[in-house]
Design an enzyme around this catalytic site. Structure first.
Site, PDB file in Angstrom:
ATOM      1  N   GLN A 354       0.836  -1.213   0.000  1.00 52.32           N
ATOM      2  CA  GLN A 354       0.000   0.000   0.000  1.00 52.32           C
ATOM      3  C   GLN A 354       0.870   1.262   0.000  1.00 52.32           C
ATOM      4  OE1 GLN A 354      -3.190  -0.102  -0.344  1.00 52.32           O
ATOM      5  NE2 GLN A 354      -3.682   2.066  -0.064  1.00 52.32           N
ATOM      6  N   GLU A 381       0.900 -26.174   7.305  1.00 55.94           N
ATOM      7  CA  GLU A 381       1.227 -26.614   8.687  1.00 55.94           C
ATOM      8  C   GLU A 381       0.073 -26.356   9.654  1.00 55.94           C
ATOM      9  OE1 GLU A 381       4.057 -28.212   9.795  1.00 55.94           O
ATOM     10  OE2 GLU A 381       4.906 -28.235   7.791  1.00 55.94           O
ATOM     11  N   THR A 383      -4.128 -24.780   9.468  1.00 51.88           N
ATOM     12  CA  THR A 383      -4.721 -23.465   9.174  1.00 51.88           C
ATOM     13  C   THR A 383      -4.780 -22.598  10.440  1.00 51.88           C
ATOM     14  OG1 THR A 383      -6.945 -24.234   9.674  1.00 51.88           O
ATOM     15  CG2 THR A 383      -6.216 -24.473   7.369  1.00 51.88           C
ATOM     16  N   GLU A 385      -7.406 -21.386  11.699  1.00 48.15           N
ATOM     17  CA  GLU A 385      -8.524 -21.842  12.538  1.00 48.15           C
ATOM     18  C   GLU A 385      -8.103 -23.039  13.391  1.00 48.15           C
ATOM     19  OE1 GLU A 385      -8.670 -21.253   9.269  1.00 48.15           O
ATOM     20  OE2 GLU A 385      -9.794 -19.370   9.312  1.00 48.15           O
TER      21      GLU A 385
END
Ligand SMILES: Cc1cc2nc3c(=O)[nH]c(=O)nc-3n(C[C@H](O)[C@H](O)[C@H](O)COP(=O)(O)OP(=O)(O)OC[C@H]3O[C@@H](n4cnc5c(N)ncnc54)[C@H](O)[C@@H]3O)c2cc1C
Length: 398
Positions: A354, A381, A383, A385
């Protein structure tokens, strides 16, 4: 700007990082500088060269014992090297250190013969491997396996099933295949001692019945592959650890996962630092409205927030690597470090891009490439979650 929280490192570690960085500067960066500007994946011969050279110098698989060809480094040192490779920014730097094609901690559970035959060449960088665990219907839920290993007539095993998203399958000499050991009639059995369950097998890539199916080109990097196992016959000693290794893939894999997650965290910390450095350099030079853009507080906000987050992520990764060296249980800490560093790296690259405006968005710009590369870090490896599931369980949440 400090590159590593030097105050928390011992002198020996700082010396090691300096010597690795000097290797990158003297031998690796000049080779990368010769590559065409639009290169995303360096040619195989160059990757092989830097891997073997790094192994000769003792960096490649540094935490493996000297008798296997490593340097007997503490795991913290390995983490520092991965960090330094990410921070370096050269396309070839990551190939100087053992990754998903290098020695697998799973093989440390191997028999003496397996260690000599398979692990030593991997530590020395003269052979490559892949890990075939994920299946089309089972990724995070990794041990809901449909790939089966049945005792074969006359001894040994017959493996059948399908694995997917396997890295390095096209270059590997061996695959470590996780399969469910069943009874002769194919009935699943479960866990260590039950004579069945998830088990790690060493499968030569030229084994009859094993072939590469579909390939998948991702957002960046090398393709991933489907591996089809169509009645692959293996000898009895193909199980990692021999008969004692049957049903042990889940338990033995825990050490691999903790170390693997910390290596990913370290790579992410390095990439984040690389992106931050690029953002700061650009903000110091680029002008808008008659001023350097680095004088605008909105631009400073991108860089200062990244700086604070990267320093915090680095300290977390290093502290967790120390726990591993002390032999302490570090599963939850590794999940916290991987979660933090992977998300930090994605934000760091995004913010730096950006700050670069359209310049950073153009195809071929290092940040455009990093933006695509870093996206995989919250998936591999385990997620994001799944890291949260591990942390929630450790917190005693149902
Ligand atoms: C670049 C790359 C390289 C890879 N290399 C290899 C390799 O070499 N060998 C190999 O075997 N595999 C490899 N994989 C596969 C990788 O291990 C899986 O993609 C990963 O485990 C996730 O599985 P999945 O993609 O099937 O997603 P799924 O498990 O289907 O998950 C889908 C979504 O559901 C979420 N989810 C799943 N379960 C839970 C839960 N209990 N609670 C909350 N959320 C949940 C996930 O977090 C995710 O957001 C690679 C993947 C990538 C991207």
């Amino acid at each position: 700007m400090s590159v590593t929280p030097a105050s928390v490192l011992e002198d020996g570690h700082q010396e090691l990082v300096r010597s690795f960085e000097s290797f990158l500067t003297r031998e690796v960066e000049p080779l990368a500088a010769e590559l065409p500007p639009d290169t995303e994946i360096p040619p195989t011969d160059l990757r092989d060269h830097v891997r073997r050279r790094s192994a000769e110098l003792g960096f490649y698989a540094g935490d493996y014992p000297e008798e296997l060809g490593g340097s007997g480094m503490p795991f913290l040192a390995v983490v520092l090297l991965h960090h330094a490779a990410g921070r370096n920014g050269s396309l070839l730097a990551p190939y100087t250190l053992a990754g998903s094609d290098g020695p697998s901690p799973l093989l440390r559970h191997g028999t003496t013969e397996q260690i000599k035959r398979y692990l030593v060449p991997l530590v020395r960088g003269t052979a490559l491997r892949c890990l075939a665990m994920t299946e089309p219907h089972a990724g995070s839920d990794a041990f809901r396996l449909r790939t089966r290993a049945r005792p074969a007539d006359g001894g040994g095993w017959t493996l059948s099933g399908r694995k997917t998203f396997v890295s390095n399958a096209d270059r590997a000499d061996i695959a470590i295949v996780i399969a469910d050991v069943t009874d002769v009639d194919g009935t699943p059995a479960n866990g260590p001692g039950s004579g069945g369950g998830p088990t790690a097998f060493i499968v030569p890539m030229d084994a009859p019945g094993l072939h590469i199916g579909q390939s998948y080109q991702g957002m960046s990097g090398e393709p991933l592959f489907e591996l089809v196992l169509d009645g692959v016959r293996l000898p009895a000693d193909a199980v990692i650890g021999g008969a004692d290794g049957i049903g042990c893939a889940a338990a033995d894999g825990m050490e691999s996962l903790t170390r693997g997650r910390l290596v990913v965290a370290a790579m992410c910390d390095g990439i984040a630092e690389y992106a931050l450095r690029a953002g700061v350099a650009y903000a110091r030079e680029r002008e808008a409205f008659g001023e350097r853009i680095g004088s605008f507080q909105h631009v400073q906000e991108h860089l200062v927030s990244t700086r604070a987050e990267v320093e915090a992520a680095k300290l977390l990764t290093l502290a967790c690597a120390r726990l591993v060296d002390q032999g302490q249980e570090a599963q939850e800490n590794a999940a916290i470090a991987k979660l933090t560093s992977s998300q930090t790296a994605i934000r760091a690259v995004d913010r730096s891009l950006q700050v670069h405006g359209a310049t950073g968005w153009v195809r071929g710009h290092p940040l455009e490439l990093r933006y695509r590369q870093v996206r995989m870090m919250t998936i591999i490896e385990g997620t994001t979650e799944l890291q949260k599931v591990i942390i929630a369980r450790a917190m005693g949440l149902p």
